[in-house]
Design a protein around this motif. Structure first.
Motif, mmCIF file in Angstrom:
data_model
loop_
_atom_site.group_PDB
_atom_site.id
_atom_site.type_symbol
_atom_site.label_atom_id
_atom_site.label_comp_id
_atom_site.label_asym_id
_atom_site.label_seq_id
_atom_site.Cartn_x
_atom_site.Cartn_y
_atom_site.Cartn_z
ATOM 1 N N THR A 1 30.552 28.663 31.528
ATOM 2 C CA THR A 1 31.498 29.561 32.375
ATOM 3 C C THR A 1 32.357 28.640 33.351
ATOM 4 O O THR A 1 31.458 28.029 34.287
ATOM 5 N N VAL A 2 33.472 28.659 33.424
ATOM 6 C CA VAL A 2 34.360 27.660 34.103
ATOM 7 C C VAL A 2 35.548 28.640 34.493
ATOM 8 O O VAL A 2 36.022 29.468 34.195
ATOM 9 N N ALA A 3 36.180 27.981 35.835
ATOM 10 C CA ALA A 3 37.470 28.308 36.461
ATOM 11 C C ALA A 3 38.512 27.154 36.009
ATOM 12 O O ALA A 3 38.326 26.163 36.669
ATOM 13 N N ILE A 4 39.311 27.577 35.366
ATOM 14 C CA ILE A 4 40.486 26.426 34.878
ATOM 15 C C ILE A 4 41.634 26.866 35.636
ATOM 16 O O ILE A 4 42.236 28.098 35.773
ATOM 17 N N GLY B 1 45.491 24.938 28.013
ATOM 18 C CA GLY B 1 44.122 24.233 28.448
ATOM 19 C C GLY B 1 42.936 25.221 27.902
ATOM 20 O O GLY B 1 41.731 24.611 27.467
ATOM 21 N N ILE B 2 42.828 26.468 28.147
ATOM 22 C CA ILE B 2 41.955 27.234 27.801
ATOM 23 C C ILE B 2 41.670 27.525 26.313
ATOM 24 O O ILE B 2 40.543 27.546 25.859
ATOM 25 N N ARG B 3 42.735 26.989 25.493
ATOM 26 C CA ARG B 3 42.472 26.870 23.969
ATOM 27 C C ARG B 3 41.443 25.919 23.601
ATOM 28 O O ARG B 3 40.934 25.939 22.623
ATOM 29 N N GLU B 4 41.595 24.862 24.396
ATOM 30 C CA GLU B 4 40.504 23.701 24.218
ATOM 31 C C GLU B 4 38.984 23.765 24.635
ATOM 32 O O GLU B 4 38.234 23.145 24.343
ATOM 33 N N PHE B 5 38.938 24.932 25.390
ATOM 34 C CA PHE B 5 37.423 25.191 25.865
ATOM 35 C C PHE B 5 36.631 25.992 24.847
ATOM 36 O O PHE B 5 36.693 27.356 24.765
ATOM 37 N N ARG B 6 35.940 25.269 23.957
ATOM 38 C CA ARG B 6 35.141 25.974 22.904
ATOM 39 C C ARG B 6 34.214 24.830 22.551
ATOM 40 O O ARG B 6 34.184 23.681 22.781
#
Length: 272
Positions: free
Chosen positions: A197-200, A133-138
């Motif tokens: 800034t987020v919490a995933i 999921g983090i890889r998609e946060f861009r």
């Protein structure tokens, strides 16, 4: 409304996140058969305050403790108590801090001693899905891209993806826009921009995705009472890409685990 952060604000948030990271690292050595979640909660509060921060969860929405402690079939928001952990349990420890006026908030699911192979796989896949999921946060991607990636990865392994509870924006308040579901459709939802800034936090069940809430008004557990896992990181978009503000490195150092899973999400090496 999405509140973007400056580089200076992101660095202040990193300090708040690392309070949590260090607290989870301290707890890693204490999670063992016979210890109670209330004992762990007391240790965590002391450790957070010793770092010049205050517990982020204590009193938030009237929550009574510093940690959310959710063993086995509990998904999230479990209240610490005097029941000892047992060999073969798993325990999600979700921890928050406030430092510099900003929140840190992340979680790790620990194995208590040796766990069954099917539980070990659940933990592995859930943690892997966090990074998927983090890889998609861009920059240029959307909320649905993160949710789809996590959902597709976990459902391909036969697991249930919780719908009712989601990740979230993070900053001077615990819950900012946008909501960050662990399911979704590509190309849908709010677009990511520099400085977000987020919490995933994937919450993934061994069986059904369906959940129930206990009468205490907090504890969420799986409807079929099968195990659930929960992992969470704080992430910022820096130079268009995801950068971790939190780390599991203190946990791995305590447990003697070598891992390079976070390297791709850091501009420079983390010094413990």
């Amino acid at each position: 409304m999405i509140i973007v952060k400056t580089r200076e604000e992101i660095e202040l948030m990193r300090e708040a996140a690392l309070v949590v990271s260090k607290t989870l690292g301290m707890l890693a050595s204490e999670v063992k058969p016979g210890v109670t979640t209330l004992q762990l909660d007391k240790l965590a509060e002391e450790h957070i305050r010793a770092q010049g921060a205050v517990p982020g969860f204590l009193g938030l929405y009237d929550f009574p403790n510093s940690l959310c402690m959710s063993p086995n079939a509990q998904v999230v928001h479990g209240i610490p108590n005097n029941t000892p952990l047992q060999e073969g349990d798993i325990i999600s420890i979700d921890c928050g801090s406030i430092k510099n006026g900003y929140y840190g908030d992340h979680a790790y699911t620990f194995a208590v001693g040796e766990v069954a192979p099917e539980i070990e796989k659940l933990l592995k896949v859930t943690k892997e899905s966090l990074y998927v999921g983090i890889r998609e946060f861009r920059v240029g991607k959307r909320v649905g891209d993160v949710g789809y990636a996590i959902q597709n990865y976990c459902e391909s392994e036969g697991y249930g993806v919780v719908r009712e509870l989601v990740g979230h924006g993070l900053g001077k308040t615990m819950h900012e826009d946008p909501e960050m579901p662990n399911y979704g459709r590509r190309g849908r939802g709010k677009k990511f921009v520099e400085g977000m800034t987020v919490a995933i936090e994937p919450m993934i069940n061994l069986g059904t995705r369906r959940i129930e809430q206990l009468k205490d008004g907090w504890t969420i557990l799986t409807a079929d009472r099968k195990a659930s896992a929960h992992f969470e990181h704080d992430v910022a978009i820096v130079n268009g890409k995801p950068e971790l503000l939190s780390t599991f490195a203190y946990i791995y150092d305590a447990l003697g685990i070598e891992s390079d899973e976070e390297d791709e999400f850091r501009e420079k090496a983390l010094v413990l």
